[in-house]
Scaffold this active site. Structure first.
Site, PDB file in Angstrom:
ATOM      1  N   SER A 182      71.609  28.108  99.171  1.00  0.00           N
ATOM      2  CA  SER A 182      71.469  29.371  99.893  1.00  0.00           C
ATOM      3  C   SER A 182      71.117  29.206 101.361  1.00  0.00           C
ATOM      4  O   SER A 182      71.340  30.116 102.154  1.00  0.00           O
ATOM      5  CB  SER A 182      70.410  30.241  99.218  1.00  0.00           C
ATOM      6  OG  SER A 182      69.152  29.581  99.245  1.00  0.00           O
ATOM      7  N   HIS A 210      74.541  32.382  94.473  1.00  0.00           N
ATOM      8  CA  HIS A 210      75.375  32.708  95.636  1.00  0.00           C
ATOM      9  C   HIS A 210      76.857  32.433  95.382  1.00  0.00           C
ATOM     10  O   HIS A 210      77.663  32.526  96.312  1.00  0.00           O
ATOM     11  CB  HIS A 210      74.889  31.941  96.869  1.00  0.00           C
ATOM     12  CG  HIS A 210      73.615  32.483  97.427  1.00  0.00           C
ATOM     13  ND1 HIS A 210      73.572  33.510  98.348  1.00  0.00           N
ATOM     14  CD2 HIS A 210      72.329  32.158  97.174  1.00  0.00           C
ATOM     15  CE1 HIS A 210      72.316  33.788  98.637  1.00  0.00           C
ATOM     16  NE2 HIS A 210      71.539  32.981  97.942  1.00  0.00           N
ATOM     17  N   LYS A 241      72.767  39.900  94.497  1.00  0.00           N
ATOM     18  CA  LYS A 241      73.408  39.462  95.739  1.00  0.00           C
ATOM     19  C   LYS A 241      74.791  40.120  95.836  1.00  0.00           C
ATOM     20  O   LYS A 241      74.893  41.247  96.261  1.00  0.00           O
ATOM     21  CB  LYS A 241      73.427  37.938  95.807  1.00  0.00           C
ATOM     22  CG  LYS A 241      71.995  37.396  95.918  1.00  0.00           C
ATOM     23  CD  LYS A 241      71.905  35.929  96.004  1.00  0.00           C
ATOM     24  CE  LYS A 241      70.494  35.457  96.341  1.00  0.00           C
ATOM     25  NZ  LYS A 241      69.454  35.846  95.387  1.00  0.00           N
TER      26      LYS A 241
END
Length: 394
Positions: A182, A210, A241
């Site tokens: 990340s 991610h 996310k």
């Protein structure tokens, strides 16, 4: 009296401020999107993980509203007592199908998904081989599991092999890595790691926080990206996310998912995901399965921005994804750069120690499908202006 007890905290905070490591937390008063109102100012947003614009997508918001009208807001119980709703099961079935896995189970966050999984799969007498740059939730999960932790050098399969060869005392073994890191935006060499895990008969776990909604066909994640279906035992993800909501997911063989329902402590001892969150995530699933348009636009925007930054002379590190670290070195410079950008109408947060190593401070720029070409050009112009002013680029 209390002052004496907390004097050490005051000293630590003063030290953080002196080193430029004290985090000033900004406040939003608008929905997530390409533009935000932050601390009362309208700014171009490069700080949130809202990769696909789902956090304020009309269909996602509407799904949450409708579900609340039907089910209320909170389950008000843990999953194993009275907190499992048909909505939870529907989301888990959809996620398993999306990920190409036998089964899936959801948690309250990606963080708790990692804590639950590590604690359920390993314990005292076991060993975890963990990438040195893994996320804090993996580090904490490793600590709580009480297994021995052997860190291998970042994204280095050869060092992983060496560490496995050197570690001879164990009961069970697990390899764990982030999928996309990340802070650097680089991708784990998962095919090599999966081959090592298979060769040595070691369980393999990847945290795809991610990668969800970013990598793979239509955002199906890192396992799909590399075509490794059936070769990764545990795929952990987050729904906060690219999904733009909140929650965590673990996908994998049914036997592991069944075990997590029995022994995943956040599943057993913390209330279930709320109704609007589950319904919103189901709406995101619909959008992802209907079209790859948002994922494609995210990658187009990221490529355009990265090329522009490199052309200006910025160091964007080892990124392979829409996460773009702008490497600046020392934390005070990173904080000054972030403040000046904010004054110029661009919101990009400085990241320093302990989130990243000393001397590796940076701005972490998060690209999104919601940015227009004009937004990206404006950002590049402001980065160039501040970069020259602070002597970062010539």
């Amino acid at each position: 009296m209390t002052h004496d007890k907390t004097a050490w905290i005051e000293a630590e905070i003063a030290s953080l401020k002196e080193q430029g490591l004290f985090t000033h937390i900004r406040t939003l008063s608008s929905p997530q999107g390409a533009w935000l109102v932050v601390d009362g100012r309208r700014v171009l947003n490069f700080s949130s993980n809202n990769y696909l614009g789902m956090a304020n997508h009309p269909r996602v918001v509407e799904a949450a509203k409708q579900a609340m009208d039907r089910y209320g807001v909170g389950p008000a119980a843990v999953r194993t007592i009275a907190g499992t709703m048909d909505l939870h099961l529907e989301l888990e079935e959809r996620l398993a199908r999306f990920k190409g896995a036998e089964a899936a189970v959801t948690f309250q966050s990606g963080f708790t998904a990692n804590l639950a999984t590590l604690g359920a799969l390993v314990g005292r007498g076991d060993v975890i081989f963990s990438d040195r740059l893994n996320h804090a939730s993996i580090i904490d999960g490793c600590r709580l599991s009480r297994a021995e932790v052997v860190a291998y050098e970042h994204n280095d399969p050869d060092d992983l092999r060496r560490k496995i060869a050197e570690t001879t005392e164990y009961r069970r073994r697990l390899i764990v890595t982030d999928g996309v890191f990340s802070m650097d935006g680089d991708i784990a060499p998962l095919p090599e790691i999966a081959a090592i895990a298979s060769e040595h008969g070691i369980l393999l776990m990847v945290d795809d926080a991610h990668g969800e909604g970013v990598l793979g066909r239509g955002g199906r994640g890192i396992v799909d990206h590399f075509g490794l279906h059936g070769q990764v035992d545990v795929e952990v993800g987050t729904l906060s996310k690219a999904f733009g909501v909140v929650g965590g997911v673990v996908a994998g063989p049914k036997v592991i998912i069944d075990w997590l329902r029995q022994r995943g402590r956040p599943f057993l001892f913390s209330s279930a995901m709320t109704v609007p969150d589950v319904a919103a995530n189901l709406a995101v699933m619909d959008l992802l399965e209907e079209s790859t348009e948002l994922v494609d636009r995210l990658w187009r925007n990221a490529d355009y921005f990265k090329q522009g930054m490199r052309a200006l002379g910025f160091d964007t590190g080892a990124t392979q994804t829409p996460i773009v670290p702008v490497m600046l070195g020392e934390a005070p410079l990173a904080q000054q750069f972030s403040r000046r950008l904010f004054e110029e109408g661009v919101f990009a947060m400085a990241i320093g120690y302990p989130t990243v190593p000393q001397g590796k401070a940076r701005l972490r720029v998060m690209n999104s499908a919601t940015h227009s070409p004009e937004d990206l050009d404006l950002a590049l112009d402001r980065f160039a202006r501040v970069g020259r002013e602070l002597g970062v680029i010539s």
